[in-house]
Design a protein around this motif. Structure first.
Motif, short mmCIF file in Angstrom:
data_model
loop_
_atom_site.label_atom_id
_atom_site.label_comp_id
_atom_site.label_asym_id
_atom_site.label_seq_id
_atom_site.Cartn_x
_atom_site.Cartn_y
_atom_site.Cartn_z
N SER A 45 42.07 35.61 109.97
CA SER A 45 41.76 35.12 108.63
C SER A 45 41.03 36.20 107.83
CB SER A 45 40.94 33.83 108.71
OG SER A 45 39.73 34.06 109.42
N ASP A 46 40.27 37.04 108.50
CA ASP A 46 39.61 38.16 107.84
C ASP A 46 40.66 39.13 107.29
OD1 ASP A 46 37.08 39.33 107.12
OD2 ASP A 46 37.45 40.90 108.61
N ASP A 47 41.72 39.38 108.07
CA ASP A 47 42.82 40.23 107.60
C ASP A 47 43.48 39.62 106.37
OD1 ASP A 47 42.60 42.20 109.63
OD2 ASP A 47 43.83 40.99 110.99
N GLU A 48 43.67 38.33 106.38
CA GLU A 48 44.30 37.66 105.24
C GLU A 48 43.44 37.82 103.99
OE1 GLU A 48 46.02 33.80 106.02
OE2 GLU A 48 46.66 34.45 108.00
N LYS A 49 42.12 37.79 104.15
CA LYS A 49 41.21 38.04 103.03
C LYS A 49 41.41 39.47 102.50
CE LYS A 49 36.79 39.27 103.35
NZ LYS A 49 35.39 39.30 103.73
N TYR A 50 41.55 40.43 103.40
CA TYR A 50 41.74 41.82 102.98
C TYR A 50 43.15 42.06 102.43
CZ TYR A 50 37.13 43.29 104.19
OH TYR A 50 35.75 43.42 104.19
N PRO A 164 46.51 55.84 100.38
CA PRO A 164 45.91 56.42 99.17
C PRO A 164 45.91 55.46 97.98
CG PRO A 164 47.42 57.99 100.20
CD PRO A 164 47.60 56.68 100.91
N PHE A 165 46.92 54.60 97.90
CA PHE A 165 46.97 53.61 96.82
C PHE A 165 45.85 52.58 96.98
CE2 PHE A 165 51.14 55.45 96.75
CZ PHE A 165 51.46 55.50 95.42
N LEU A 166 45.52 52.26 98.21
CA LEU A 166 44.46 51.29 98.48
C LEU A 166 43.09 51.86 98.12
CD1 LEU A 166 45.72 49.92 101.91
CD2 LEU A 166 45.76 48.71 99.70
N ALA A 167 42.98 53.18 98.12
CA ALA A 167 41.70 53.84 97.84
C ALA A 167 41.48 54.13 96.36
CB ALA A 167 41.64 55.15 98.63
N LYS A 168 42.47 53.88 95.51
CA LYS A 168 42.39 54.29 94.11
C LYS A 168 41.46 53.46 93.23
CE LYS A 168 46.76 56.65 93.44
NZ LYS A 168 47.99 56.70 92.66
N ASP A 174 35.24 51.47 104.29
CA ASP A 174 35.41 50.37 105.23
C ASP A 174 36.40 49.33 104.67
OD1 ASP A 174 34.74 49.03 107.72
OD2 ASP A 174 33.68 47.55 106.47
N ASP A 175 36.27 49.02 103.38
CA ASP A 175 37.21 48.07 102.77
C ASP A 175 38.63 48.63 102.74
OD1 ASP A 175 35.33 46.10 102.36
OD2 ASP A 175 35.03 46.54 100.23
N VAL A 176 38.75 49.92 102.45
CA VAL A 176 40.08 50.54 102.44
C VAL A 176 40.68 50.48 103.83
CG1 VAL A 176 41.33 52.73 102.14
CG2 VAL A 176 39.62 52.04 100.45
N GLU A 177 39.90 50.77 104.85
CA GLU A 177 40.39 50.69 106.24
C GLU A 177 40.83 49.27 106.59
OE1 GLU A 177 41.14 52.99 108.52
OE2 GLU A 177 40.60 54.50 107.05
N ARG A 178 40.03 48.29 106.18
CA ARG A 178 40.37 46.90 106.49
C ARG A 178 41.63 46.45 105.75
NH1 ARG A 178 35.55 43.29 108.14
NH2 ARG A 178 34.17 44.78 109.11
#
Length: 182
Positions: A45-50, A164-168, A174-178
């Motif tokens: 469920s944590d993955d679904e949040k991310y 890289p798109f997630l980091a923009k 940590d959020d980008v990794e998740r």
């Protein structure tokens, strides 16, 4: 089907986008099997949040992301041929229509509930890569199917190039990794 604004659409009208309709193929995978698959890959469920956070980050970048993926495809003749005619010319209508559907798939993956409609549309997408439905959605003539080996192998490209798109948008590492893991 939910309201247009809640669905987060990439376009007002997407040709052959049949999500949530009777036109979409019926998945052979049950909801119980989907839950088992989610467990097999460790989707929480944590993955679904991310995933939802990733959707917010990617919502205005879907075209650029799909263009990046298509750039990789275009450089590999064995992949590029699947969106070209028998003379090797790109099929503009197919590229435009499937590009919108590809962009929408990103948002559907992030925002839609993983329910029967979601399963059904994944089946529809799969069939559109096989001899059963390839070319039919857009009424074009290209290769009759895309080998599953190429679809599976390309997921690595998609996974590598999305980060890289997630980091923009300024999210922390940590959020980008998740988001990337999800």
């Amino acid at each position: 089907m939910t309201m247009l604004s809640e669905r987060r659409m990439v376009a007002e009208k997407i040709p052959a986008y049949t999500y949530g309709t009777a036109e979409a193929a019926r998945s052979q995978i049950s909801l119980k099997e989907l839950e088992e698959l989610k467990q097999s890959v460790g989707l929480t469920s944590d993955d679904e949040k991310y995933l939802k956070l990733a959707g917010e980050v990617l919502a205005d970048q879907t075209k650029e992301l799909v263009d990046t993926w298509r750039g990789v495809i275009g450089k590999a003749p064995h992949l590029a041929k699947h969106s070209r005619d028998s003379n090797g010319k790109p099929i503009a209508q197919y590229s435009e229509n499937s590009g919108l559907r590809f962009q929408q798939w990103i948002l559907d993956t992030c925002f839609r509930p993983y329910d029967q409609d979601w399963l059904n549309y994944q089946q529809e997408i799969a069939l559109r890569h096989t001899g059963v439905k390839k070319n039919k959605a857009d009424g074009v003539e290209s290769t009759s199917f895309i080998p599953l080996r190429d679809v599976i192998a390309f997921t690595a490209v998609m996974n590598d190039t999305i980060k890289p798109f997630l980091a923009k948008k300024g999210n922390g590492g940590d959020d980008v990794e998740r988001m990337h893991r999800a």
